[in-house]
Design a protein around this motif. Structure first.
Motif, mmCIF file in Angstrom:
data_model
loop_
_atom_site.group_PDB
_atom_site.id
_atom_site.type_symbol
_atom_site.label_atom_id
_atom_site.label_comp_id
_atom_site.label_asym_id
_atom_site.label_seq_id
_atom_site.Cartn_x
_atom_site.Cartn_y
_atom_site.Cartn_z
ATOM 1 N N ALA A 150 -0.928 5.530 7.183
ATOM 2 C CA ALA A 150 0.286 5.257 6.416
ATOM 3 C C ALA A 150 1.327 4.570 7.291
ATOM 4 O O ALA A 150 1.988 3.619 6.860
ATOM 5 C CB ALA A 150 0.842 6.553 5.830
ATOM 6 N N ALA A 151 1.474 5.051 8.516
ATOM 7 C CA ALA A 151 2.472 4.485 9.422
ATOM 8 C C ALA A 151 2.139 3.043 9.786
ATOM 9 O O ALA A 151 3.037 2.195 9.895
ATOM 10 C CB ALA A 151 2.562 5.339 10.685
ATOM 11 N N ARG A 152 0.876 2.750 9.954
ATOM 12 C CA ARG A 152 0.482 1.411 10.404
ATOM 13 C C ARG A 152 0.366 0.415 9.249
ATOM 14 O O ARG A 152 0.773 -0.747 9.382
ATOM 15 C CB ARG A 152 -0.849 1.485 11.157
ATOM 16 C CG ARG A 152 -1.268 0.156 11.776
ATOM 17 C CD ARG A 152 -2.528 0.308 12.605
ATOM 18 N NE ARG A 152 -2.337 1.181 13.748
ATOM 19 C CZ ARG A 152 -1.793 0.797 14.903
ATOM 20 N NH1 ARG A 152 -1.361 -0.441 15.063
ATOM 21 N NH2 ARG A 152 -1.679 1.655 15.903
ATOM 22 N N PHE B 115 0.853 -1.183 0.000
ATOM 23 C CA PHE B 115 0.000 0.000 0.000
ATOM 24 C C PHE B 115 0.897 1.244 0.000
ATOM 25 O O PHE B 115 1.857 1.330 0.772
ATOM 26 C CB PHE B 115 -0.863 0.079 1.256
ATOM 27 C CG PHE B 115 -1.972 -0.935 1.335
ATOM 28 C CD1 PHE B 115 -2.236 -1.828 0.306
ATOM 29 C CD2 PHE B 115 -2.772 -1.005 2.479
ATOM 30 C CE1 PHE B 115 -3.261 -2.759 0.391
ATOM 31 C CE2 PHE B 115 -3.799 -1.924 2.580
ATOM 32 C CZ PHE B 115 -4.044 -2.810 1.541
ATOM 33 N N ALA B 116 0.559 2.216 -0.838
ATOM 34 C CA ALA B 116 1.177 3.538 -0.801
ATOM 35 C C ALA B 116 0.069 4.504 -0.394
ATOM 36 O O ALA B 116 -0.826 4.806 -1.193
ATOM 37 C CB ALA B 116 1.758 3.905 -2.158
ATOM 38 N N VAL B 117 0.083 4.948 0.844
ATOM 39 C CA VAL B 117 -1.024 5.716 1.422
ATOM 40 C C VAL B 117 -0.780 7.209 1.231
ATOM 41 O O VAL B 117 0.224 7.759 1.695
ATOM 42 C CB VAL B 117 -1.198 5.386 2.913
ATOM 43 C CG1 VAL B 117 -2.376 6.177 3.496
ATOM 44 C CG2 VAL B 117 -1.413 3.887 3.111
ATOM 45 N N ALA B 118 -1.708 7.861 0.542
ATOM 46 C CA ALA B 118 -1.638 9.304 0.320
ATOM 47 C C ALA B 118 -2.285 10.009 1.507
ATOM 48 O O ALA B 118 -3.465 9.760 1.806
ATOM 49 C CB ALA B 118 -2.343 9.676 -0.975
ATOM 50 N N ALA B 119 -1.541 10.881 2.164
ATOM 51 C CA ALA B 119 -2.087 11.537 3.354
ATOM 52 C C ALA B 119 -1.222 12.723 3.747
ATOM 53 O O ALA B 119 -0.004 12.715 3.541
ATOM 54 C CB ALA B 119 -2.134 10.544 4.526
ATOM 55 N N CYS C 137 4.755 7.551 12.798
ATOM 56 C CA CYS C 137 5.441 6.263 12.881
ATOM 57 C C CYS C 137 5.855 5.962 14.314
ATOM 58 O O CYS C 137 5.771 4.810 14.782
ATOM 59 C CB CYS C 137 6.654 6.259 11.961
ATOM 60 S SG CYS C 137 6.260 6.101 10.200
ATOM 61 N N GLU C 138 6.288 7.001 15.015
ATOM 62 C CA GLU C 138 6.702 6.811 16.400
ATOM 63 C C GLU C 138 5.562 6.295 17.258
ATOM 64 O O GLU C 138 5.752 5.433 18.126
ATOM 65 C CB GLU C 138 7.211 8.153 16.959
ATOM 66 C CG GLU C 138 8.464 8.023 17.812
ATOM 67 C CD GLU C 138 9.000 9.376 18.215
ATOM 68 O OE1 GLU C 138 8.814 9.738 19.394
ATOM 69 O OE2 GLU C 138 9.583 10.061 17.359
ATOM 70 N N THR C 139 4.351 6.787 16.998
ATOM 71 C CA THR C 139 3.206 6.379 17.823
ATOM 72 C C THR C 139 2.859 4.905 17.632
ATOM 73 O O THR C 139 2.254 4.296 18.515
ATOM 74 C CB THR C 139 1.951 7.226 17.507
ATOM 75 O OG1 THR C 139 1.549 6.987 16.151
ATOM 76 C CG2 THR C 139 2.222 8.700 17.712
ATOM 77 N N VAL C 140 3.229 4.319 16.486
ATOM 78 C CA VAL C 140 2.932 2.892 16.270
ATOM 79 C C VAL C 140 4.189 2.035 16.386
ATOM 80 O O VAL C 140 4.170 0.852 16.055
ATOM 81 C CB VAL C 140 2.258 2.670 14.893
ATOM 82 C CG1 VAL C 140 0.965 3.461 14.797
ATOM 83 C CG2 VAL C 140 3.188 3.022 13.736
ATOM 84 N N GLY C 141 5.277 2.642 16.854
ATOM 85 C CA GLY C 141 6.498 1.889 17.071
ATOM 86 C C GLY C 141 7.218 1.485 15.805
ATOM 87 O O GLY C 141 7.845 0.421 15.749
ATOM 88 N N ARG C 142 7.158 2.351 14.804
ATOM 89 C CA ARG C 142 7.781 2.037 13.524
ATOM 90 C C ARG C 142 8.875 3.046 13.202
ATOM 91 O O ARG C 142 8.734 4.246 13.479
ATOM 92 C CB ARG C 142 6.720 2.057 12.422
ATOM 93 C CG ARG C 142 7.268 1.707 11.049
ATOM 94 C CD ARG C 142 6.158 1.611 10.032
ATOM 95 N NE ARG C 142 6.677 1.177 8.731
ATOM 96 C CZ ARG C 142 5.919 1.024 7.646
ATOM 97 N NH1 ARG C 142 4.623 1.243 7.712
ATOM 98 N NH2 ARG C 142 6.467 0.625 6.520
ATOM 99 N N LEU D 107 4.977 12.704 9.568
ATOM 100 C CA LEU D 107 4.968 11.273 9.274
ATOM 101 C C LEU D 107 5.854 10.528 10.268
ATOM 102 O O LEU D 107 5.493 9.449 10.755
ATOM 103 C CB LEU D 107 5.459 11.033 7.847
ATOM 104 C CG LEU D 107 5.556 9.576 7.386
ATOM 105 C CD1 LEU D 107 4.177 8.942 7.302
ATOM 106 C CD2 LEU D 107 6.265 9.494 6.028
ATOM 107 N N GLY D 108 6.998 11.103 10.571
ATOM 108 C CA GLY D 108 7.888 10.491 11.551
ATOM 109 C C GLY D 108 7.226 10.362 12.916
ATOM 110 O O GLY D 108 7.359 9.338 13.590
#
Length: 300
Positions: free
Chosen positions: A184-186, A171-175, A223-228, A219-220
């Motif tokens: 996108a992060a998840r 998936f390439a999530v546009a957001a 990602c941090e909120t989902v541990g990525r 975006l960073g």
């Protein structure tokens, strides 16, 4: 990682009257991915020829061998996850595992009312996308799915044998908003942006770069909120909608300068529109081809 160069080919030509040749030429030129828009009609092309994205990509899959294929982007405006999943699994199979799904919340254009509904508000579009993406993820990874949501339902929906790409096609999530960035992060293997729309008319390229830097920072944080690690997410810029407009396609040097600035922000893929005479995407085809053939080596 080298910056990847891709193109988006609008589905406005009959397959045997230039449609097919554009896709085969795109592969010859070495583009990483050939995308197309997934709309029922779009902007100034509304009263002219316009073909479906998934049949177009299916045809493209049969005349190419190496280039990846994808949508920029599919949205809930006229798609349902259950039927979409079946088509995506079929196309992933036909292409030999070369398909990427660009997915986003959609907008207020012609797609938003073509099925007879009133346009959804930005919040309604975000609500639907927040349900659409997780359900589609399940449909593409599980043999049988049942689900009852606020907007979408599935009853023992079967998707056997699943995707060629495992666990599913990317998936390439546009957001750009917080909820979309969390999706996108998840769920994304990539994130897509066109820049900051409010800068298109009166902004400057420098302001655009600053806005994109801010988007990547958000975006960073998502990602941090989902541990990525945000570095594991590809970052795609679809060009043509920043204040630079068509300037990057005036010469190889202009493009390398533009792409280099955005590579330095963290973008891993730049997408340029296949030239269309008499449109916002008009460009010199010879220069375009030189960019495709020469710019990647200069940006490596």
């Amino acid at each position: 990682m080298s910056l990847r160069l891709s193109t988006v080919i609008l589905p406005h030509r009959r397959w045997h009257e230039g449609g097919r040749s554009a896709w085969t030429r795109a592969e010859q030129l070495g583009f990483h991915t050939g995308y197309t828009y997934d709309h029922l009609s779009w902007r100034t092309f509304r009263d002219g020829p316009w073909f479906g994205a998934l049949p177009t990509l299916t045809a493209a899959a049969t005349v190419t061998e190496r280039m990846r294929l994808g949508t920029l982007v599919t949205s809930p405006n006229f798609r349902h996850p259950v039927t979409l999943a079946k088509e995506l699994i079929s196309l992933d199979d036909i292409s030999g595992g070369r398909l990427t799904l660009g997915v986003g919340a959609g907008g207020t254009g012609f797609d938003a009312t073509a099925l007879g509904q009133d346009p959804w508000t930005p919040r309604e579009r975000a609500d639907r996308l927040a349900e659409f993406v997780p359900l589609l993820d399940r449909l593409l990874t599980e043999d049988s799915v049942s689900y009852e949501g606020e907007f979408y339902s599935a009853h023992e929906a079967r998707n056997i044998p699943g995707c060629v790409q495992r666990p599913r096609l990317p998936f390439a999530v546009a957001a750009t908003g917080p909820r979309g960035l969390r999706l996108a992060a998840r769920y994304g293997q990539a994130w897509v942006t066109t820049g900051a729309p409010e800068l298109f008319e009166n902004g400057t390229p420098e302001q655009s770069v600053q806005a994109l830097r801010g988007q990547i920072e958000k975006l960073g944080a998502a990602c941090e909120t989902v541990g990525r690690d945000v570095r594991t997410l590809d970052k795609i810029l679809l060009t043509g909608f920043t204040p630079d407009r068509g300037q990057p396609l005036l010469s190889v040097g202009a493009f390398v300068d533009f792409a280099g600035r955005h590579r330095d922000l963290g973008f891993t893929e730049i997408v340029i529109h296949w030239p269309i005479a008499g449109s916002d995407f008009a460009a010199d085809e010879k220069v375009f081809e030189r960019i495709a053939m020469e710019a990647p080596a200069q940006l490596a």
